[in-house]
Design an enzyme around this catalytic site. Structure first.
Site, PDB file in Angstrom:
ATOM      1  N   LYS A  96      14.550 -87.733 -63.842  1.00 59.87           N
ATOM      2  CA  LYS A  96      15.421 -88.504 -62.628  1.00 59.87           C
ATOM      3  C   LYS A  96      14.690 -88.838 -61.700  1.00 59.87           C
ATOM      4  O   LYS A  96      14.919 -89.911 -60.994  1.00 59.87           O
ATOM      5  CB  LYS A  96      16.455 -87.424 -62.404  1.00 59.87           C
ATOM      6  CG  LYS A  96      17.619 -86.947 -63.555  1.00 59.87           C
ATOM      7  CD  LYS A  96      18.377 -88.263 -63.879  1.00 59.87           C
ATOM      8  CE  LYS A  96      19.747 -87.765 -64.636  1.00 59.87           C
ATOM      9  NZ  LYS A  96      19.644 -86.884 -65.512  1.00 59.87           N
ATOM     10  N   GLU A 118      25.782 -89.648 -56.721  1.00 56.21           N
ATOM     11  CA  GLU A 118      26.611 -88.798 -57.520  1.00 56.21           C
ATOM     12  C   GLU A 118      25.961 -87.860 -58.582  1.00 56.21           C
ATOM     13  O   GLU A 118      24.612 -88.169 -58.687  1.00 56.21           O
ATOM     14  CB  GLU A 118      27.446 -89.768 -58.427  1.00 56.21           C
ATOM     15  CG  GLU A 118      26.878 -89.968 -59.874  1.00 56.21           C
ATOM     16  CD  GLU A 118      25.528 -90.971 -59.670  1.00 56.21           C
ATOM     17  OE1 GLU A 118      25.563 -91.614 -58.475  1.00 56.21           O
ATOM     18  OE2 GLU A 118      24.718 -90.867 -60.583  1.00 56.21           O
ATOM     19  N   SER A 387      13.314 -84.793 -71.883  1.00 54.55           N
ATOM     20  CA  SER A 387      13.947 -85.383 -70.626  1.00 54.55           C
ATOM     21  C   SER A 387      13.900 -84.371 -69.594  1.00 54.55           C
ATOM     22  O   SER A 387      13.823 -84.634 -68.399  1.00 54.55           O
ATOM     23  CB  SER A 387      15.097 -85.970 -70.876  1.00 54.55           C
ATOM     24  OG  SER A 387      16.141 -85.287 -71.467  1.00 54.55           O
TER      25      SER A 387
HETATM   26  C1  LIG Z   1      20.504 -86.625 -66.656  1.00 50.55           C
HETATM   27  C2  LIG Z   1      19.981 -86.114 -67.730  1.00 50.55           C
HETATM   28  C3  LIG Z   1      19.931 -86.756 -69.043  1.00 50.55           C
HETATM   29  C4  LIG Z   1      20.934 -87.717 -69.268  1.00 50.55           C
HETATM   30  O1  LIG Z   1      20.669 -89.274 -68.551  1.00 50.55           O
HETATM   31  P1  LIG Z   1      20.127 -90.290 -69.135  1.00 50.55           P
HETATM   32  O2  LIG Z   1      20.459 -91.185 -67.984  1.00 50.55           O
HETATM   33  O3  LIG Z   1      20.881 -90.690 -70.533  1.00 50.55           O
HETATM   34  O4  LIG Z   1      18.630 -90.130 -69.358  1.00 50.55           O
HETATM   35  C5  LIG Z   1      19.382 -86.177 -70.202  1.00 50.55           C
HETATM   36  N1  LIG Z   1      18.304 -85.378 -69.999  1.00 50.55           N
HETATM   37  C6  LIG Z   1      18.213 -84.711 -68.799  1.00 50.55           C
HETATM   38  C7  LIG Z   1      17.370 -83.465 -68.544  1.00 50.55           C
HETATM   39  C8  LIG Z   1      18.977 -85.043 -67.580  1.00 50.55           C
HETATM   40  O5  LIG Z   1      18.823 -84.437 -66.487  1.00 50.55           O
END
Ligand SMILES: *Cc1c(COP(=O)(O)O)cnc(C)c1O
Length: 406
Positions: A96, A118, A387
């Site tokens: 993020k 948000e 992610s």
């Molecule tokens: C917010 C989040 C996601 C999902 O958001 P995308 O916009 O689809 O990438 C995925 N993994 C983590 C660790 C997140 O914090």
């Protein structure tokens, strides 16, 4: 000139449209703000000073480039060459911050003094609180009451960094309601406020701009996998909530047809249970939060409640570019259930000593399906986008595992 096979590479989407998807379905008062943002983004996106400043923060503050890690033990277990793109090591614990840094620098150039955002799981709220503190911008976060209950620690983290967290009690008290409130705030305070949207959703220019700020994930991955393997990977896998880590990873590979791309949605308790967040796999077309895309709605167009064990995947919409990529067949979208995700969570802890986010393990669980269901084998190179890290999720996992073992 080299002609790209995927037509939105280096190409500015006209009227913010990816095929029939995208656009700007917003009240009149926001059109001016979106225009201002679009113009600022176009002015700065190729500006050398702006890019150098963003790189500076990505390298010295966010911790980029993140490693591409070869999982030797889990590779042997699964029967495929498994690499993880370690976005969990980005400051704040998820991808993020890549986007939050880009947008905050842009907001500063635009003379804004206040950020609003948000958040669902709290990861995007945290990333926004981080950039708010580091750039000295007043920061206010909208978060559903139910999510506040589920992610107390992230709320406290945001507050420690000086952000104000507003509980949203309307609707299902989750992410979609928080977005509604943030949009309402923006309408009222558009002069001095930038709305720092957290994924590739919402009206143009957000889907394009957030994608561009997340492209760094795929750019690094391509360089790193060529270095490690001397060739392109056979498959890339990412989880898809709104779709920002996914499109960030995929984008540099869209023209490389030999690379299979998989976007994994939250199957929750299964499609048949109606308790899932599988927007692309089980949804239909419509408008949500200013953009035309797939969404989860009933016959009257009312937004359906969603469910996932992973709070960050719990959203009834999805980015319009993913809708386009689904229809053209370039990316395969599929689901992983809560149970499969939890199993992958345990595997990564036990085999590699990495505590992953519940969102990310949806992608990891799919690596096993590539072997079982799509015929991949031990010479095939699979890159999974990790992610985020899982510190925020340990309570949920503890509860869920106790349930399972009953
Ligand atoms: C917010 C989040 C996601 C999902 O958001 P995308 O916009 O689809 O990438 C995925 N993994 C983590 C660790 C997140 O914090």
């Amino acid at each position: 000139m080299h002609k790209h096979k995927y037509k939105y590479i280096g190409e500015y989407p006209k009227a913010g449209k990816f095929g029939e998807y995208g656009g700007q379905f917003v009240p009149e008062v926001l059109m001016h703000a979106l225009k201002e943002l679009e113009e600022a983004y176009i002015l700065y996106k190729d500006n050398e000073t702006f890019k150098a400043e963003l790189d500076y923060y990505l390298w010295t503050f966010a911790g980029r480039p993140t490693p591409l890690y070869f999982c030797s033990r889990l590779s042997a277990k699964l029967g495929v060459k498994l690499y993880l793109k370690r976005e969990d090591l980005v400051h704040g614990g998820a991808h993020k911050l890549n986007n939050a840094l880009g947008q905050a620098l842009l907001a500063k150039r635009m003379g804004k003094r206040r950020l609003i955002a948000e958040t669902g799981a709290g990861q995007h709220g945290l990333a926004t609180a981080i950039v708010g503190a580091s750039f000295g911008l007043q920061t206010e976060i909208y978060m559903g009451k139910e999510d506040i209950e589920r992610q107390r620690l992230n709320v406290f983290r945001m507050e420690l960094m000086g952000a104000e967290v507003h509980p949203v009690g309307s609707g299902s008290k989750t992410l979609k309601d928080a977005i509604n409130e943030a949009i309402r705030d923006w309408v009222t305070n558009v002069e001095d406020t930038h709305y720092l949207l957290g994924s590739v959703v919402g009206p143009h220019p957000y889907p394009m701009m957030v994608r561009d700020f997340q492209r760094v994930v795929g750019l690094e991955t391509k360089r790193q996998v060529l270095e490690a393997e001397g060739r392109l990977p056979d498959a890339l896998v990412a989880c898809v909530g709104g779709g920002s880590n996914g499109i960030g990873l995929f984008y540099e590979f869209l023209d490389d047809e030999e690379v299979a791309l998989y976007g994994i949605e939250a199957g929750g308790e299964g499609i048949a249970s109606n308790r899932h967040s599988a927007t692309l796999c089980a949804g239909s077309k419509g408008v949500l939060h200013g953009t035309y895309s797939y969404l989860l709605q009933d016959e009257d167009g009312q937004i359906l409640p969603t469910h996932s064990v992973a709070p960050g995947l719990d959203y009834s919409g999805v980015g319009p570019e993913h809708a386009f990529l689904k229809d053209m067949g370039r990316v395969t979208y599929d689901i992983v259930t809560d149970g499969e995700a939890l199993h992958a969570f345990e595997l990564l802890c036990q085999y590699e000593g990495i505590l992953p986010a519940l969102e990310s393990v949806h992608a990891l669980a799919y690596a096993k399906k590539l072997v079982d269901e799509r015929g991949m084998g031990k010479e095939d190179v699979v890159v999974v986008c990790l992610s985020g890290r899982g510190d925020k999720d340990v309570e949920i996992v503890e509860k869920a595992l106790n349930e399972q073992n009953k």
